[in-house]
Design a protein around this motif. Structure first.
Motif, PDB file in Angstrom:
ATOM      1  N   ARG A 147      37.906 -33.987 117.157  1.00 50.27           N
ATOM      2  CA  ARG A 147      37.959 -32.907 118.137  1.00 50.27           C
ATOM      3  C   ARG A 147      36.835 -33.049 119.143  1.00 50.27           C
ATOM      4  NH1 ARG A 147      37.412 -27.164 116.508  1.00 50.27           N
ATOM      5  NH2 ARG A 147      37.691 -27.016 118.772  1.00 50.27           N
ATOM      6  N   THR A 163      34.255 -30.826 111.368  1.00 47.83           N
ATOM      7  CA  THR A 163      35.115 -32.009 111.506  1.00 47.83           C
ATOM      8  C   THR A 163      34.411 -33.243 110.952  1.00 47.83           C
ATOM      9  OG1 THR A 163      36.182 -31.091 113.470  1.00 47.83           O
ATOM     10  CG2 THR A 163      36.378 -33.462 113.134  1.00 47.83           C
ATOM     11  N   GLN A 180      41.852 -36.104 112.780  1.00 52.15           N
ATOM     12  CA  GLN A 180      41.465 -34.741 113.158  1.00 52.15           C
ATOM     13  C   GLN A 180      40.232 -34.690 114.065  1.00 52.15           C
ATOM     14  OE1 GLN A 180      43.348 -31.924 112.416  1.00 52.15           O
ATOM     15  NE2 GLN A 180      44.757 -33.584 111.881  1.00 52.15           N
TER      16      GLN A 180
END
Length: 350
Positions: free
Chosen positions: A66, A73, A64
């Motif tokens: 980013r 995150t 995940q």
């Protein structure tokens, strides 16, 4: 230049076609028993492949990552790492994933092995960034430097030409700013000049013939050199602008660098004759800023900030933030000149 300080950054590099097969050995060399593999969702397949190569030394995959490393995150990755008992991180991908690994290393001190798949060069720097509430905080700490970097040109062969172009220009921007940094040394200047030369020659070939393995390898070498230059010098106006734009408006990182690069070069190079001379040599031109704009045009990258979704009404608050906490720069940055630069970059004027 009669006196200078050059502080070499500790870094182990494994370079060459097929080098991905050596990632398990690099993890073992660091004594890691449960490394968590990091990636973006788009790079999940590669992350799974790396986890398979690690075998029993893999704690799993967190996919995940980013852009701009949102704090949420980093929190999520840290929680997964703690749950799985991770003792290190393997970052597979571009600047987003490597940036996440750096943030995690900053927090917990666990070592990082980087497997770059783009030409941004961030794996070579001790610079970290975290974004929260529309503001990107950056810093410099050797604790975030990857302990090993595995450069495998084969991993870039499927990289879309547009990503190759923008990430490569991102790396070029690192070298351009290093050339006029207040703490540049002859060593860094030589690396920066060669890095720009490598990428300027390789990127058009990569975009026109994506399967050209020699150009891919040359591009990675250029990215390595350019990233190392940024890691050893002080950032200036270019990076300040890109950090503000990215954190405030969540713009794509590499594309923002590609758009801003020729405009800040045109602003700063008249005040930095040595840097301008080095870039003229590297780009084989009499006008380095124009050559950088021409390179971007040939590569087909966006030319204006408005192409990235920036509104003209956003420009004053961008200027406010840049001027609130300015970076070192060879030419003083005044509000009228900064606003003129921003408008030119917004419109995409050469």
């Amino acid at each position: 230049m009669s006196s200078f300080i050059y502080d070499a950054l500790p870094m182990r590099v494994v370079f060459g076609s097929g080098s991905l097969a050596r990632v398990a050995g690099e993890v073992e060399r660091l004594g890691l028993k449960r490394a968590l593999v990091l990636s973006t969702p788009a790079r999940r397949e590669l992350a799974d492949r790396v986890a398979m190569l690690l075998g029993d030394r893999s704690a799993g995959v967190f996919d995940q990552a980013r852009m701009h490393v949102p704090v949420t995150t980093a929190d999520a990755a840290q929680a997964v790492g703690e749950e799985l008992g991770a003792d290190g991180w393997v970052a597979t991908g571009g600047g987003s994933t490597i940036g996440l690994a750096k943030a995690l290393a900053l927090r917990g001190g666990l070592p990082v092995v980087a497997v770059p798949t783009t030409y941004a060069g961030s794996e070579m720097t001790p610079i970290w960034g975290l974004t929260q509430d529309g503001r990107k905080q950056t810093g410099r700490d050797r604790a975030v430097l990857p302990r090993a970097v595995v450069y495998d040109p084969d991993l870039t062969l499927t990289l879309p030409p547009s990503v190759s172009a923008t990430s490569g220009l991102n790396a070029v921007a690192h070298a351009v700013e290093a050339l006029y940094a207040p703490d540049v040394s002859p060593v860094i200047a030589a690396m920066a000049e060669q890095g720009v030369r490598d990428l300027a020659a390789a990127l058009p070939v990569i975009v026109e013939r994506p399967g050209d393995a020699a150009a891919r390898a040359a591009g990675l070498q250029g990215a390595w050199l350019c990233g190392a230059c940024l890691g050893a010098t002080t950032m200036g106006l270019h990076h300040k602008l890109c950090h503000v734009l990215g954190g405030m408006l969540d713009l794509p990182h590499a594309e923002t660098h590609a758009v801003v690069l020729p405009h800040v070069a045109a602003y700063n190079l008249p005040a930095a004759p040595s840097a301008a001379a080095a870039l003229r040599r590297a780009l084989a031109t009499d006008d380095a800023a124009a050559a950088l704009a021409g390179l971007g045009s040939r590569l087909g990258v966006p030319t204006g900030l408005r192409d990235l979704g920036v509104g003209e009404a956003d420009l004053p608050r961008i200027a406010d933030e840049v001027l609130t906490h300015p970076y070192s720069n060879p030419r003083p940055v005044t509000r009228p000149e900064l606003e003129a630069l921003l408008h030119a970059a917004w419109e995409g004027r050469t």
